[in-house]
Design an enzyme around this catalytic site. Structure first.
Site, PDB file in Angstrom:
ATOM      1  N   SER A  26       2.662  10.704  16.732  1.00 38.99           N
ATOM      2  CA  SER A  26       3.475   9.878  17.706  1.00 38.99           C
ATOM      3  C   SER A  26       3.709  10.987  18.570  1.00 38.99           C
ATOM      4  CB  SER A  26       4.668   9.252  17.273  1.00 38.99           C
ATOM      5  OG  SER A  26       5.412   8.455  18.189  1.00 38.99           O
ATOM      6  N   ASN A  27       4.601  10.576  19.589  1.00 39.35           N
ATOM      7  CA  ASN A  27       5.128  11.654  20.355  1.00 39.35           C
ATOM      8  C   ASN A  27       6.779  11.629  20.321  1.00 39.35           C
ATOM      9  OD1 ASN A  27       5.682   9.937  22.689  1.00 39.35           O
ATOM     10  ND2 ASN A  27       3.711   9.376  22.681  1.00 39.35           N
ATOM     11  N   PRO A  28       7.058  12.686  21.359  1.00 43.22           N
ATOM     12  CA  PRO A  28       8.536  12.838  21.337  1.00 43.22           C
ATOM     13  C   PRO A  28       9.488  11.782  22.280  1.00 43.22           C
ATOM     14  CG  PRO A  28       7.799  14.898  21.997  1.00 43.22           C
ATOM     15  CD  PRO A  28       6.653  13.867  22.058  1.00 43.22           C
TER      16      PRO A  28
END
Ligand code: CTP
Length: 218
Positions: A26-28
């Site tokens: 995923s990403n933040p």
């Protein structure tokens, strides 16, 4: 004659691409920018749908919120809502890749391959832009460098009416932060610089500007 209510579709948040039930890529992204945009759109009277990736945020008041996990889920929900919208604001930080293989049980750590083969997720905005009829399409460009140049390329590639460009990766803007720094680039090439501000304030300014610019006010 009374004007029709504007129907606005907003996407927000990251997507998560699982390779087993407990592990994902995923990403933040926190989803805050898109969440505030959906809220601001509702506040100026637009009928608003928010398609929200995994996020700790609650459903904004009065906004139809659809929660999704993966890019594929987000694509499917966005396609359903796109046909019936007048304006799409695609703020989601869609995860660009996913593991090629997905298994239904937790893989024992000793058996996790140390090289995971990836494949691209669908480009949601590009897919929707090919189905564009009367809809106004506004994308986001998250960049760590060459902000305007890269954003303009995305505007062209994805056949957008405008793109919101923002620098990510710093402390005071972008992913997870409460504040942001954005510029809006119109198809005509016009660039509107918004003063750095809280995401809530920026979202409200952005929606009001877009509403006037595209003649959507009541
Ligand atoms: N986007 C999308 N589907 C993807 C990736 C991105 O719909 N699989 C959308 C984003 O929501 C955003 C725009 O496309 O509105 C640009 O996203 P961004 O992450 O800045 O760029 P990418 O297209 O992913 O390209 P790159 O990673 O090369 O910068």
């Amino acid at each position: 004659m009374a004007q029709k209510t504007v129907r606005c579709l907003v996407t927000a948040g990251p997507t998560q691409e699982y390779f087993d039930p407990v592990r994902f890529i995923s990403n933040p992204s926190s989803g805050k920018m898109g969440w505030h945009i959906a809220k601001a759109a509702r506040e100026i009277g637009w009928e608003t749908t928010l398609i929200l990736g995994p996020s700790a945020l609650s459903d904004p008041d009065g906004v139809k919120t659809v929660r999704v996990v993966s890019a594929q889920d987000m694509l499917e929900e966005s396609e359903k809502a796109f046909e019936k919208c007048d304006i799409l604001i695609m703020a989601a930080a869609v995860c660009d890749v996913r593991p090629k293989l997905k298994v239904g049980h937790k893989v024992k750590k000793g058996e996790i391959p140390l090289t995971v083969e990836l494949e691209r997720t669908p480009d949601i905005l590009l897919t929707l832009s090919k189905k564009k009829k009367e809809q106004i399409l506004i994308g986001f460009a998250a960049e760590t460098r060459n902000l305007v140049e890269y954003a303009k390329e995305k505007l062209e590639q994805k056949n957008l009416d405008a793109i919101v460009a923002n620098i990510v990766g710093g402390k005071s803007s972008g992913f997870g932060s409460d504040s942001n720094e954005i510029v809006l680039i119109m198809r005509s090439g016009e660039i509107i610089d918004f003063n750095p501000a809280e995401k809530k304030t920026l979202a409200s300014h952005l929606i009001k500007f877009v509403s006037t610019k595209f003649g959507l006010e009541k």
